[in-house]
Design a protein around this motif. Structure first.
Motif, PDB file in Angstrom:
ATOM      1  N   ALA A  78     -81.510  82.329  71.475  1.00 43.71           N
ATOM      2  CA  ALA A  78     -80.787  81.692  72.591  1.00 43.71           C
ATOM      3  C   ALA A  78     -81.764  81.172  73.638  1.00 43.71           C
ATOM      4  CB  ALA A  78     -79.805  82.673  73.214  1.00 43.71           C
ATOM      5  N   ALA A  79     -82.776  81.975  73.977  1.00 47.84           N
ATOM      6  CA  ALA A  79     -83.770  81.523  74.954  1.00 47.84           C
ATOM      7  C   ALA A  79     -84.562  80.337  74.417  1.00 47.84           C
ATOM      8  CB  ALA A  79     -84.708  82.672  75.319  1.00 47.84           C
ATOM      9  N   LEU A  80     -84.901  80.378  73.146  1.00 46.43           N
ATOM     10  CA  LEU A  80     -85.633  79.257  72.537  1.00 46.43           C
ATOM     11  C   LEU A  80     -84.783  77.986  72.532  1.00 46.43           C
ATOM     12  CD1 LEU A  80     -88.184  78.326  71.020  1.00 46.43           C
ATOM     13  CD2 LEU A  80     -87.013  78.958  68.916  1.00 46.43           C
ATOM     14  N   LEU A  81     -83.505  78.115  72.227  1.00 42.37           N
ATOM     15  CA  LEU A  81     -82.619  76.945  72.247  1.00 42.37           C
ATOM     16  C   LEU A  81     -82.500  76.363  73.654  1.00 42.37           C
ATOM     17  CD1 LEU A  81     -79.747  78.115  69.877  1.00 42.37           C
ATOM     18  CD2 LEU A  81     -81.479  76.377  69.413  1.00 42.37           C
ATOM     19  N   MET A  82     -82.417  77.228  74.643  1.00 39.60           N
ATOM     20  CA  MET A  82     -82.348  76.750  76.031  1.00 39.60           C
ATOM     21  C   MET A  82     -83.633  76.014  76.410  1.00 39.60           C
ATOM     22  SD  MET A  82     -80.602  80.148  77.618  1.00 39.60           S
ATOM     23  CE  MET A  82     -80.173  79.626  79.264  1.00 39.60           C
ATOM     24  N   LEU A  83     -84.765  76.553  75.984  1.00 39.16           N
ATOM     25  CA  LEU A  83     -86.047  75.913  76.266  1.00 39.16           C
ATOM     26  C   LEU A  83     -86.161  74.559  75.567  1.00 39.16           C
ATOM     27  CD1 LEU A  83     -88.773  76.395  77.683  1.00 39.16           C
ATOM     28  CD2 LEU A  83     -89.591  77.347  75.529  1.00 39.16           C
ATOM     29  N   VAL A  84     -85.730  74.492  74.320  1.00 43.23           N
ATOM     30  CA  VAL A  84     -85.789  73.231  73.565  1.00 43.23           C
ATOM     31  C   VAL A  84     -84.875  72.189  74.195  1.00 43.23           C
ATOM     32  CG1 VAL A  84     -85.137  72.174  71.360  1.00 43.23           C
ATOM     33  CG2 VAL A  84     -86.525  74.241  71.381  1.00 43.23           C
ATOM     34  N   LYS A  85     -83.679  72.592  74.576  1.00 46.94           N
ATOM     35  CA  LYS A  85     -82.753  71.626  75.177  1.00 46.94           C
ATOM     36  C   LYS A  85     -83.268  71.122  76.514  1.00 46.94           C
ATOM     37  CE  LYS A  85     -78.047  70.552  76.197  1.00 46.94           C
ATOM     38  NZ  LYS A  85     -76.651  70.890  76.057  1.00 46.94           N
ATOM     39  N   THR A  86     -83.898  72.000  77.287  1.00 49.73           N
ATOM     40  CA  THR A  86     -84.462  71.581  78.569  1.00 49.73           C
ATOM     41  C   THR A  86     -85.567  70.558  78.353  1.00 49.73           C
ATOM     42  OG1 THR A  86     -83.904  73.681  79.582  1.00 49.73           O
ATOM     43  CG2 THR A  86     -85.638  72.411  80.640  1.00 49.73           C
ATOM     44  N   GLY A  87     -86.411  70.786  77.369  1.00 50.86           N
ATOM     45  CA  GLY A  87     -87.473  69.828  77.063  1.00 50.86           C
ATOM     46  C   GLY A  87     -86.948  68.562  76.409  1.00 50.86           C
ATOM     47  N   TRP A  88     -85.893  68.692  75.622  1.00 48.04           N
ATOM     48  CA  TRP A  88     -85.322  67.561  74.889  1.00 48.04           C
ATOM     49  C   TRP A  88     -84.752  66.520  75.851  1.00 48.04           C
ATOM     50  CZ3 TRP A  88     -84.329  67.287  69.425  1.00 48.04           C
ATOM     51  CH2 TRP A  88     -83.518  66.244  69.032  1.00 48.04           C
ATOM     52  N   MET A 100     -83.037  81.261  84.298  1.00 49.73           N
ATOM     53  CA  MET A 100     -81.912  81.438  83.393  1.00 49.73           C
ATOM     54  C   MET A 100     -82.387  81.787  81.981  1.00 49.73           C
ATOM     55  SD  MET A 100     -78.855  78.709  83.096  1.00 49.73           S
ATOM     56  CE  MET A 100     -77.212  79.189  82.712  1.00 49.73           C
ATOM     57  N   ILE A 101     -83.484  81.176  81.564  1.00 50.74           N
ATOM     58  CA  ILE A 101     -84.049  81.465  80.245  1.00 50.74           C
ATOM     59  C   ILE A 101     -84.581  82.898  80.203  1.00 50.74           C
ATOM     60  CG2 ILE A 101     -85.858  80.818  78.602  1.00 50.74           C
ATOM     61  CD1 ILE A 101     -85.535  77.925  79.644  1.00 50.74           C
ATOM     62  N   VAL A 102     -85.263  83.309  81.266  1.00 50.69           N
ATOM     63  CA  VAL A 102     -85.774  84.679  81.337  1.00 50.69           C
ATOM     64  C   VAL A 102     -84.621  85.674  81.360  1.00 50.69           C
ATOM     65  CG1 VAL A 102     -87.058  86.296  82.797  1.00 50.69           C
ATOM     66  CG2 VAL A 102     -87.958  84.005  82.378  1.00 50.69           C
ATOM     67  N   GLU A 103     -83.554  85.344  82.069  1.00 53.93           N
ATOM     68  CA  GLU A 103     -82.380  86.211  82.099  1.00 53.93           C
ATOM     69  C   GLU A 103     -81.795  86.398  80.703  1.00 53.93           C
ATOM     70  OE1 GLU A 103     -79.373  88.658  83.225  1.00 53.93           O
ATOM     71  OE2 GLU A 103     -81.042  88.030  84.484  1.00 53.93           O
ATOM     72  N   MET A 104     -81.819  85.350  79.892  1.00 54.44           N
ATOM     73  CA  MET A 104     -81.336  85.464  78.518  1.00 54.44           C
ATOM     74  C   MET A 104     -82.219  86.427  77.727  1.00 54.44           C
ATOM     75  SD  MET A 104     -78.891  84.473  76.504  1.00 54.44           S
ATOM     76  CE  MET A 104     -78.164  83.079  77.311  1.00 54.44           C
ATOM     77  N   LEU A 105     -83.523  86.398  77.977  1.00 53.78           N
ATOM     78  CA  LEU A 105     -84.434  87.311  77.280  1.00 53.78           C
ATOM     79  C   LEU A 105     -84.227  88.759  77.712  1.00 53.78           C
ATOM     80  CD1 LEU A 105     -87.744  85.258  77.281  1.00 53.78           C
ATOM     81  CD2 LEU A 105     -86.322  85.836  75.310  1.00 53.78           C
ATOM     82  N   THR A 106     -83.828  88.974  78.955  1.00 53.29           N
ATOM     83  CA  THR A 106     -83.619  90.350  79.422  1.00 53.29           C
ATOM     84  C   THR A 106     -82.379  90.986  78.797  1.00 53.29           C
ATOM     85  OG1 THR A 106     -82.369  89.642  81.367  1.00 53.29           O
ATOM     86  CG2 THR A 106     -84.757  89.911  81.627  1.00 53.29           C
ATOM     87  N   ARG A 107     -81.567  90.212  78.133  1.00 51.29           N
ATOM     88  CA  ARG A 107     -80.389  90.760  77.464  1.00 51.29           C
ATOM     89  C   ARG A 107     -80.718  91.368  76.107  1.00 51.29           C
ATOM     90  NH1 ARG A 107     -76.015  85.988  78.776  1.00 51.29           N
ATOM     91  NH2 ARG A 107     -76.267  86.111  81.014  1.00 51.29           N
ATOM     92  N   ALA A 108     -81.923  91.213  75.627  1.00 53.61           N
ATOM     93  CA  ALA A 108     -82.293  91.688  74.288  1.00 53.61           C
ATOM     94  C   ALA A 108     -82.028  93.182  74.087  1.00 53.61           C
ATOM     95  CB  ALA A 108     -83.745  91.339  73.987  1.00 53.61           C
ATOM     96  N   PRO A 109     -82.420  94.075  75.007  1.00 49.35           N
ATOM     97  CA  PRO A 109     -82.134  95.503  74.759  1.00 49.35           C
ATOM     98  C   PRO A 109     -80.637  95.816  74.693  1.00 49.35           C
ATOM     99  CG  PRO A 109     -83.770  95.266  76.496  1.00 49.35           C
ATOM    100  CD  PRO A 109     -83.251  93.897  76.204  1.00 49.35           C
ATOM    101  N   LEU A 110     -79.860  95.191  75.562  1.00 51.61           N
ATOM    102  CA  LEU A 110     -78.422  95.418  75.547  1.00 51.61           C
ATOM    103  C   LEU A 110     -77.798  94.892  74.260  1.00 51.61           C
ATOM    104  CD1 LEU A 110     -75.908  96.378  77.145  1.00 51.61           C
ATOM    105  CD2 LEU A 110     -75.754  94.044  78.021  1.00 51.61           C
TER     106      LEU A 110
END
Length: 127
Positions: A78-88, A100-110
């Protein structure tokens, strides 16, 4: 009928969904989260032959380990897709800011915990 045809159809449908989502002007985090989960399920949950493993304890742990892997992979995808779309799109104001991308990464443990619970449910259902 082998499992390859439905799996190939699912991957094709996922690719079409990704292309459609990339073309939209959207800054909502629900779409990349769902696409991340679906992508993680397609990657991590590949078919395993039941006769490939002899140790029964390992087979009991496998759904939980795979569930945790799906949860972590979903957050990463999800974080990678957000990063790609932002660059795209390349707007002066990004679709998904870095926070927002970092926040998506912080959801990994949950999400890994949710995957473990789903794995326990799948194991209980199949047993």
């Amino acid at each position: 009928m082998s499992l390859l045809r439905p799996r190939a159809a699912a991957i094709g449908a996922y690719a079409v969904a990704l292309l459609v989502w990339l073309s939209l002007e959207d800054a909502n985090s629900l779409a990349p989260a769902l696409l991340g989960w679906i992508g993680a399920l397609l990657i991590v949950l590949s078919p395993i032959r039941p006769g490939a493993e002899k140790d029964r304890r390992a087979w009991r742990m496998l759904p939980m380990v795979r569930g945790a892997a799906v949860g972590v992979a979903a957050a990463l995808i999800a974080a990678l897709l957000m990063l790609v779309k932002t660059g795209w799109h390349g707007h002066p104001v990004p679709d998904y800011p870095l926070g927002m991308i970092v926040e998506m990464l912080t959801r990994a443990p949950l999400w890994a915990g949710a995957g473990i619970l789903a794995g326990i449910g799948v194991y209980s259902w199949r047993a």
